[in-house]
Structures are given as structure tokens and as C-alpha cells.
Design a protein around this motif. Structure first.
Motif, mmCIF file in Angstrom:
data_model
loop_
_atom_site.group_PDB
_atom_site.id
_atom_site.type_symbol
_atom_site.label_atom_id
_atom_site.label_comp_id
_atom_site.label_asym_id
_atom_site.label_seq_id
_atom_site.Cartn_x
_atom_site.Cartn_y
_atom_site.Cartn_z
ATOM 1 N N ASP A 17 44.164 -29.325 49.335
ATOM 2 C CA ASP A 17 44.021 -29.688 50.747
ATOM 3 C C ASP A 17 45.221 -29.240 51.579
ATOM 4 O OD1 ASP A 17 45.867 -31.400 49.724
ATOM 5 O OD2 ASP A 17 44.791 -33.249 50.224
ATOM 6 N N VAL A 18 46.065 -28.374 50.996
ATOM 7 C CA VAL A 18 47.210 -27.898 51.791
ATOM 8 C C VAL A 18 46.726 -26.902 52.843
ATOM 9 C CG1 VAL A 18 49.031 -28.278 50.101
ATOM 10 C CG2 VAL A 18 47.723 -26.141 50.059
ATOM 11 N N GLU A 19 47.543 -26.756 53.876
ATOM 12 C CA GLU A 19 47.120 -25.954 55.027
ATOM 13 C C GLU A 19 46.896 -24.478 54.701
ATOM 14 O OE1 GLU A 19 49.744 -26.575 58.336
ATOM 15 O OE2 GLU A 19 49.338 -28.720 58.294
ATOM 16 N N ASP A 20 47.684 -23.970 53.731
ATOM 17 C CA ASP A 20 47.541 -22.546 53.411
ATOM 18 C C ASP A 20 46.253 -22.265 52.625
ATOM 19 O OD1 ASP A 20 48.153 -23.663 51.007
ATOM 20 O OD2 ASP A 20 50.101 -22.709 50.804
ATOM 21 N N GLY A 21 45.511 -23.317 52.288
ATOM 22 C CA GLY A 21 44.236 -23.121 51.600
ATOM 23 C C GLY A 21 44.386 -22.544 50.207
ATOM 24 N N LEU A 22 45.539 -22.772 49.600
ATOM 25 C CA LEU A 22 45.827 -22.236 48.267
ATOM 26 C C LEU A 22 44.785 -22.691 47.240
ATOM 27 C CD1 LEU A 22 48.299 -20.493 47.929
ATOM 28 C CD2 LEU A 22 49.479 -22.428 46.879
ATOM 29 N N LYS A 23 44.372 -21.737 46.396
ATOM 30 C CA LYS A 23 43.453 -22.067 45.308
ATOM 31 C C LYS A 23 43.999 -21.544 43.993
ATOM 32 C CE LYS A 23 39.223 -21.901 48.080
ATOM 33 N NZ LYS A 23 37.903 -21.276 48.238
ATOM 34 N N GLY A 24 43.680 -22.244 42.910
ATOM 35 C CA GLY A 24 44.061 -21.780 41.573
ATOM 36 C C GLY A 24 42.805 -21.383 40.813
ATOM 37 N N TYR A 25 42.874 -20.269 40.093
ATOM 38 C CA TYR A 25 41.710 -19.770 39.360
ATOM 39 C C TYR A 25 42.018 -19.737 37.872
ATOM 40 C CZ TYR A 25 40.327 -18.393 44.042
ATOM 41 O OH TYR A 25 40.003 -18.422 45.372
ATOM 42 N N GLY A 26 41.095 -20.274 37.105
ATOM 43 C CA GLY A 26 41.288 -20.274 35.656
ATOM 44 C C GLY A 26 40.054 -19.751 34.966
ATOM 45 N N ILE A 27 40.258 -19.179 33.783
ATOM 46 C CA ILE A 27 39.128 -18.542 33.124
ATOM 47 C C ILE A 27 39.223 -18.731 31.621
ATOM 48 C CG2 ILE A 27 40.250 -16.292 32.822
ATOM 49 C CD1 ILE A 27 37.610 -14.997 33.744
ATOM 50 N N THR A 28 38.063 -18.841 30.977
ATOM 51 C CA THR A 28 37.975 -18.596 29.539
ATOM 52 C C THR A 28 36.634 -17.943 29.309
ATOM 53 O OG1 THR A 28 38.361 -19.478 27.327
ATOM 54 C CG2 THR A 28 36.919 -20.777 28.720
ATOM 55 N N PHE A 29 36.578 -16.973 28.416
ATOM 56 C CA PHE A 29 35.331 -16.228 28.267
ATOM 57 C C PHE A 29 34.663 -16.546 26.941
ATOM 58 C CE2 PHE A 29 36.407 -13.016 25.122
ATOM 59 C CZ PHE A 29 37.790 -13.097 25.104
ATOM 60 N N THR A 30 33.387 -16.187 26.840
ATOM 61 C CA THR A 30 32.662 -16.283 25.571
ATOM 62 C C THR A 30 31.892 -14.978 25.392
ATOM 63 O OG1 THR A 30 30.470 -17.072 26.233
ATOM 64 C CG2 THR A 30 32.237 -18.719 26.164
ATOM 65 N N LEU A 31 31.117 -14.908 24.326
ATOM 66 C CA LEU A 31 30.343 -13.695 24.085
ATOM 67 C C LEU A 31 28.941 -13.767 24.677
ATOM 68 C CD1 LEU A 31 31.465 -12.722 20.479
ATOM 69 C CD2 LEU A 31 32.563 -12.323 22.675
ATOM 70 N N GLY A 32 28.705 -14.755 25.530
ATOM 71 C CA GLY A 32 27.405 -14.858 26.193
ATOM 72 C C GLY A 32 26.943 -16.302 26.206
ATOM 73 N N ARG A 33 25.926 -16.613 25.371
ATOM 74 C CA ARG A 33 25.547 -18.010 25.243
ATOM 75 C C ARG A 33 26.759 -18.783 24.742
ATOM 76 N NH1 ARG A 33 22.148 -18.672 21.248
ATOM 77 N NH2 ARG A 33 22.624 -16.545 20.580
ATOM 78 N N GLY A 34 26.850 -20.021 25.145
ATOM 79 C CA GLY A 34 28.021 -20.811 24.787
ATOM 80 C C GLY A 34 28.868 -21.124 26.007
ATOM 81 N N THR A 35 28.801 -20.251 27.009
ATOM 82 C CA THR A 35 29.568 -20.541 28.224
ATOM 83 C C THR A 35 29.064 -21.821 28.878
ATOM 84 O OG1 THR A 35 30.390 -18.323 28.715
ATOM 85 C CG2 THR A 35 29.992 -19.741 30.587
ATOM 86 N N GLU A 36 27.752 -22.066 28.800
ATOM 87 C CA GLU A 36 27.217 -23.296 29.409
ATOM 88 C C GLU A 36 27.788 -24.539 28.719
ATOM 89 O OE1 GLU A 36 25.734 -21.513 27.239
ATOM 90 O OE2 GLU A 36 24.140 -22.524 26.120
ATOM 91 N N VAL A 37 28.107 -24.414 27.424
ATOM 92 C CA VAL A 37 28.697 -25.544 26.695
ATOM 93 C C VAL A 37 30.151 -25.743 27.142
ATOM 94 C CG1 VAL A 37 29.028 -26.575 24.421
ATOM 95 C CG2 VAL A 37 27.207 -24.890 24.742
ATOM 96 N N VAL A 38 30.849 -24.625 27.329
ATOM 97 C CA VAL A 38 32.238 -24.709 27.790
ATOM 98 C C VAL A 38 32.298 -25.297 29.202
ATOM 99 C CG1 VAL A 38 34.339 -23.396 28.284
ATOM 100 C CG2 VAL A 38 32.909 -22.755 26.326
ATOM 101 N N VAL A 39 31.365 -24.885 30.047
ATOM 102 C CA VAL A 39 31.326 -25.425 31.414
ATOM 103 C C VAL A 39 31.110 -26.940 31.378
ATOM 104 C CG1 VAL A 39 29.970 -25.466 33.551
ATOM 105 C CG2 VAL A 39 30.587 -23.268 32.508
ATOM 106 N N CYS A 40 30.248 -27.375 30.481
ATOM 107 C CA CYS A 40 29.993 -28.810 30.327
ATOM 108 C C CYS A 40 31.303 -29.528 29.947
ATOM 109 C CB CYS A 40 28.911 -28.981 29.258
ATOM 110 S SG CYS A 40 28.268 -30.639 29.132
ATOM 111 N N ALA A 41 32.081 -28.905 29.078
ATOM 112 C CA ALA A 41 33.362 -29.510 28.673
ATOM 113 C C ALA A 41 34.379 -29.482 29.813
ATOM 114 C CB ALA A 41 33.920 -28.778 27.442
ATOM 115 N N VAL A 42 34.352 -28.419 30.615
ATOM 116 C CA VAL A 42 35.236 -28.371 31.789
ATOM 117 C C VAL A 42 34.916 -29.553 32.702
ATOM 118 C CG1 VAL A 42 35.756 -27.123 33.929
ATOM 119 C CG2 VAL A 42 35.669 -25.876 31.753
ATOM 120 N N ASN A 43 33.636 -29.801 32.924
ATOM 121 C CA ASN A 43 33.251 -30.936 33.767
ATOM 122 C C ASN A 43 33.718 -32.263 33.177
ATOM 123 O OD1 ASN A 43 32.054 -29.472 35.858
ATOM 124 N ND2 ASN A 43 30.128 -29.286 34.730
ATOM 125 N N ALA A 44 33.699 -32.344 31.837
ATOM 126 C CA ALA A 44 34.165 -33.585 31.193
ATOM 127 C C ALA A 44 35.670 -33.774 31.400
ATOM 128 C CB ALA A 44 33.827 -33.557 29.699
#
Lengths: 416, 416
Positions: A17-44
Motif C-alpha cells: 500500500d505504499v505510494e510508489d506502488g511497489l510490488k514483489g514477484y516470486g516464482i517457482t516452476f513445475t513441469l506442467g501438472r502439479g502447479t495447481e497443487v503448488v498454488v493451493c499451498a501458496v494460498n495456504a
């Protein structure tokens, strides 16, 4: 082992919520299927990050790391391994990107400029104090202060040496292999990695072809992607020894510390070292690989370990055991991330390029806002603030599952 | 370490199109949050099971196990560890339940009646052949044929010895501890486990209290739930040695094979053995714990390892190294499941009760259709067909997330 990869990634965006609108980007990749499981864990994991203050997080970064990795309930589905640790990596990568942006520095420079005490305050030493204490870590960093400025200048002028894996994937026909290899030679590459382990006669033919093309002086590495059991690894590599590989990568299960040690011992007289790490799930595994003399080259990964925090502990343990770190790259954005760590490692920890190089795979860089810059087979230090994790807005929009246009087309074609 | 458990489970139901309407039920539990991530992984594995023929699956069970655990894309988020392996356990547990039901036998009896060749054909020996080959496994099973019938009768008459963990969780006030302990003594329990590791003085007081109550002859075990680093574990347990624990369970990270070996070596002169396994993520870790002489008691888990298939390989390796198996139980339904494995182990593999016992925790059995039967501190062999994994329909309905009535009430109370 991974016969049908179709790279995909969990992409975490931290908004502030800072004025400069700063955002942080993070990534982890998979080989295809499985990313939906990782996303679920990110939400957790999200409740640990939402509505927190960046200053509070990085002010007690060890505590924050511990909070994510030792969540009393989520710990059961790890701890510090597999899906939940990949998710932890994505979240923490975003925090580091945000912090580096706030400081207006590329991540490697943020780390290089940090005093030893602050650096080690980011590390959770739980389960590694029998090999590395906080005090020892500080001492290693203090000793490496000598010559730091010169090494930083060296990096800015010449970059960090890389090797290419793009020439010799399994399944490429010989003609493709030859063409890619001769192009790479023209581009100045001197270190080449070839995939092995599916069929011995095929391996012999391909390794001979490549060794003949690159000549006896250039470096050849081999990568088995965990295909073998321990006795099989020794037998197979004995038959490939004539092609003088510097290392055999992932000869067996990434969990098999004692297996890697046995293979290392058997192959040492042939001049072949063991390399592993891309699927080693945490610092406790790396600690033991070092204790057991199980590897000669240590391959960290920015998206499997718990981000910079955990990688710092591994870089410092590797320094203590005098084992060169040669990061794993490729996937989605991994080249972009690991270059920061290995440049920091050279400037502030290892102070050496002996037997060291960083993997480079030439794909998917077009989706990143700050793609890697390779010059004369070396990674040139990034100059933009952050961890180079940010993707192009349009790429994200087009590839978002399931509503991006790339997916929509695909799903329509499949009749879903 | 797990300070706020609120047991939850991923529950897999395999439906079939046969006329008898046979269903297979599989389970893996978590400490609360995290189950949604496991469910997501179960869904990712589903294509490997849907529309398959049970006969084809169990006819090449090794191949099916390999297919689930080496899915070319999902393998990246494991392999064989964490969330995706918990999900594999739940799916395979359901297959075994279905198979046993189809055969009209409780799972332990299905295993006991299987010939050695068929049994080992369920095991994936990948990454363990340096310690146990298929031929050796067969030979172990063949040798244990002697006296099988008598051991089965012994089990049916007297059951498998158990120990209780229900008396001495951390956080129980001394009065509760005393009361639970004296009740357990009255019920015939002779083996007791106490949780330690949060506060040394508190541990000393509680261990003294329990040792005094149970007397010098009965067995006391201690469980640290991974709280310590290696040097700390040795130091702490040296101070608790006077209370004569048989074992210290999970002294440090479940990934730390060499750490467990160091602790084992240091504590052996004090007569304390090391026990671990409930969070050891696959057979490769168990293999190394055995190779490194890192444990004196091996604790398998039916819901973390890849079901019966992977547990069979661990039971056989333990037999080869002459290490007693003492299963982990508790959680949701774990007592129901592991009793089958340990009864099979006694009849067909270990042929011994020396230093052996199975954990028992007295909770949540009321939700199971075929709950465990404990008699004189022993597990009585289940007689119903299947793996005892099936829950009561009403329990499932009431606890289903988010639409079961228990959840509805909770979520309404929280204003969600």
C-alpha cells in the motif's frame, strides 16, 4: 525421467500500500501438472504474509522463515520439502524481490552490501548447527571481505562463467545435436552438458559425437536425471569414462546421500565427480551430502530451496567444505534468479571461479521483464532493482490458467 | 513442534461398476490446514486410477506404483515426498482396501496368504537394490514360511502388543498426567510414551512422575517430535537418561540420517535407542537409516509412505538389518491401518515380538466402521474384509469440508 515436460509456474505477486506502488514477484516452476497443487499451498501460506509490514518481515527474516516453514499444521505436509517448500520458495522469492526493489538494488548487490551480521540473521540454522553455527557463518563472511571490491568489478566487467545444456537433450537426433553444438561453439561456449541414462549404446554414440566436436580441451558434463540405482550408476559411468566427463549429475535418487557417497568413491579414480542438488529438498540434505563427501559439485536451486534464506546457508556450508557451487538453471526463470546468488557467492563467499560455472538454458527468457544477459558465455550482473523475477504483464495475462488466451485456445481445441 | 493440531483427513473413495457395488476407501491425515493441498494432489493423481480395472492394477502392482510415483510431470513436485506422496498413500490405500474386500479378507490376511513372488511383485525396488534385491526379498519371505501357521494362531488368540501415547502429551498438567497414567495402568498397559523437548526442567519433573508411577520394570519411551539439533539432542537426553527410556523418538530432523546416526552412537552407552520414521518420507530414507545404523527402532507409517507397497519394502529391509519395526499410529485412522501391517510383519517377516510393539492412541476410532479392538493392551487382528479404512457414512457427511454440519456451524461462528 521427466519425459513430457511442459513448463508451468506458480507466480506470486505481493502488493503493497505504499505510494510508489511497489510490488514483489516470486516464482517457482513445475513441469506442467502439479502447479495447481503448488498454488493451493501458496494460498495456504498466504495468511503469514497478508497485511504484514515488509520492514517487520525483513527485520526478523529468520523468524519469518521459521514461521513459514514451521507452521504448526502445515509442517506435517512437509516439513521443508516437496509442494509446501516449493510454495515457500515462491512466497519468499517475492519478499526478496520486494526488498531489493525497495532498496533500489539488484538482489546480488543487496546481498553484497549487507554486513555479515545482517546476512546471517536471515538464515535459520535449525538442524545444521552440527556443521555450521551462526558464529562460523559470520566468520566466513568476514574473512571474505578481503578483495570484495575487486571481485565485484571483475563480475561487472566479465560476468560469471556459464555452461550450456541446450545442445544435447535426450531424444534430439544426431543431426540436431551436431547443429546445436556447432552453433554453441561459434557463440563462444566452452562447457557442454549432455543427458544420459536411457540407453547405453545411444549414450556412447552421442558422447563420442560431442566430444569429437568440442575437442579434448573443452569441458563435457553428463546428467542422468536420477535414472539409476547405485550399482547401475557406477557400472554405466565406467563405460562412459573414456569421454572424460567432468561430472555425472543426479546419478540416482536425490534423497540418497549414502548412495551418492558410494558413487563418488567409485568414480573418483576415473576422474569423474558427482554433482547433484536440483531436487535436493532442503539444507539438511545438502549438509549431509557435504558431510558424507557425496558430491564434488553442489547445485543449488532458487525455486526448490527456501529462497535466498536457505540458499545462503548452503553457500556457506559449501564454502566450509571447500566444494564449488554450480547452480541449476533452466525451467521458468531459474537462470534469471540463480545468477544473483552465484554472483553474490563469488564476491562475498567463495572468492573463487575454480571449477565453478552456472548452468544456462536458452528458453523462456522472452517472458521476463529483466531477462538474463549472456555475453561470451558468461552471465552479466543484472543492473535493475529486484530479483529479476518479474514477468512481462502480457505474458502473464496470455498464459494465466485457465482464462489466458493461450489456455483458452488449448482447452477449446481439447473440447473442454 | 506441532502445537495446534486439529486432525483432518483426505478421504479417497474408489467406486466400481461391479454388481456388488464394492468400494475402496483410502485415507491420509494432516494436522488441519494442508488437507486441501493434499486433496488437490489426489485430484492430480486421479487420471491414473479412473476407469482402470482393479485386476489390471493389482496384476502389475509394481508398475502401477511406479506410474503414480513417476508421473513425468508430477514427479517434479516430489519425487515420493511431501504432499504428492501423502496423496499417493491415500489413493493406494484405497486400492488395497478394495482388493482385500474383493478377496473377502482383512488386509493382513490377504498379505499373509500371498505367495512370496506375488508379494514382492507389489514392490518397486528402484533406488534400494544396493541393499535389497527382489531375489533377496523373496528369500526372506520364503525363510519366514516356517511357523507361519502358529504365529497366525498366536495373533488371533493374543493380538499384537501395543503401547500408549495417550497419557503424557506436552501441556497436560501433572494432575491430568497422574490420572491418565493410573487409569492406563489399571487397563493393563505396560508401555508408556512421554513427550519431551520443550523445557528440560519440565521434562525431568514429568518423567520422574511417570517413572515413579509405573515403577522400574515397565517400559518408558520418550518422543521429542524433531525439536533438537544434533548436539542438543545428545545433551538433553543425557540428562533424561536416569529415567531409563527405551528410546528417544524423533530427536531431530526426519531428513537427517547422519544426525540420527551420531545421536545413536552417543546415546548407545546410556542404553537409549533412537526411534524414528513417522515423517521419513520414503524407502530411500529408511534404507539409509538402516545402512548408517541410525536407529534401533523403525517406525513405519501407513499414510506417509506409498501405502502397503512401499511399507513392504521397508519391513523387508528392516528384517535384513535385524531392526524391530514399531509402527507410528494415532492421527486419523492410523491405528486402524498399521495394525494390518504389523500383524503381517510378525506372521510373515520378522517372526518375533522381541523389542516390538505398535503405538496406540485412543481417539477418533468412533468415526470408523471397523474400529480397532484393543484387548489387554494388544491389537486384536481385524476380521472384516478390507484395510479398516472405511469411515462411518454419517461421520463423513457431518465432517465434510465445507458443507458438513460440523464445518457449517464452525464457519458460521467465525462469520465466514
Amino acid at each position: 525421467m521427466h519425459t513430457d515436460p511442459d513448463y508451468s509456474a506458480a507466480y506470486v505477486v505481493l502488493e503493497t500500500d505504499v505510494e510508489d506502488g511497489l510490488k514483489g514477484y516470486g516464482i517457482t516452476f513445475t513441469l506442467g501438472r502439479g502447479t495447481e497443487v503448488v498454488v493451493c499451498a501458496v494460498n495456504a501460506l498466504a495468511p503469514h504474509v497478508l497485511n504484514k509490514d515488509l520492514g517487520d518481515i525483513v527485520g526478523d527474516f529468520r523468524g519469518f522463515y521459521r514461521q513459514l516453514t514451521s507452521d504448526g499444521q502445515l509442517r506435517w505436509i512437509g516439513p521443508e520439502k516437496g509442494v509446501v517448500h516449493l510454495a515457500t520458495a515462491a512466497v519468499l522469492n517475492a519478499v526478496w524481490d520486494l526488498w531489493a526493489k525497495q532498496e533500489g538494488k539488484p538482489l546480488w548487490k543487496l546481498l553484497v552490501d549487507m554486513d555479515p551480521q545482517t546476512l546471517v540473521s536471515c538464515i535459520d540454522f535449525r538442524y545444521i548447527t552440527d556443521v555450521l553455527t551462526e558464529e562460523e557463518a559470520c566468520e566466513i563472511l568476514r574473512q571474505s571481505q578481503v578483495g570484495k571490491k575487486e571481485r565485484e568489478e571483475q563480475m561487472l566487467a566479465h560476468g560469471y562463467p556459464a555452461y550450456t545444456t541446450s545442445c544435447a537433450w535426450l531424444g534430439y537426433p544426431d543431426a540436431t545435436l551436431k547443429q546445436l553444438c556447432s552453433e554453441a561453439l561459434k557463440d563462444g561456449w566452452t562447457r557442454f552438458k549432455v543427458k544420459v541414462g536411457a540407453d547405453l549404446q545411444d549414450d556412447i554414440r552421442r558422447c563420442r559425437l560431442i566430444r569429437n566436436m568440442i575437442g579434448p580441451e573443452k569441458t563435457l558434463m553428463m546428467d542422468a536425471n536420477q535414472r539409476w540405482d547405485v550399482p547401475e550408476a557406477v557400472e554405466w559411468m565406467t563405460k562412459l569414462a573414456e569421454f572424460k566427463p567432468l561430472w555425472i549429475e543426479e546419478p540416482t535418487s536425490p534423497d540418497d546421500i549414502l548412495g551418492h557417497a558410494a558413487i563418488s568413491k567409485a568414480l573418483a579414480p576415473l576422474g569423474i565427480g558427482v554433482a547433484t542438488g536440483e531436487q535436493c529438498h532442503n539444507r539438511v540434505i545438502f549438509k549431509q551430502l557435504l558431510q558424507a563427501k557425496a558430491l564434488k559439485f553442489l547445485q543449488i536451486d532458487s525455486c526448490r530451496l527456501g529462497s535466498v534464506n536457505e540458499n545462503l546457508s548452503v553457500l556457506l556450508m559449501a564454502k566450509k567444505f571447500d566444494i564449488p557451487v554450480c547452480p541449476h538453471a533452466g525451467g521458468v526463470g531459474l537462470c534469471e534468479l540463480v545468477q544473483h546468488l552465484i554472483i553474490f557467492d563469488f564476491i562475498s563467499v567463495s572468492a573463487s571461479l575454480q571449477d565453478r560455472m552456472c548452468e544456462y538454458v536458452d528458453h523462456l527468457h522472452e517472458h521476463f521483464k529483466y531477462p538474463v544477459l549472456i555475453r561470451e558465455a558468461s552471465y552479466m550482473p543484472p543492473k535493475d532493482a529486484g530479483y529479476s523475477t518479474e514477468m512481462k504483464e502480457d505474458s502473464v495475462k496470455r498464459h494465466r490458467y485457465p482464462d489466458g488466451e493461450v489456455w483458452k485456445k488449448l482447452l477449446t481445441a481439447q473440447g473442454n
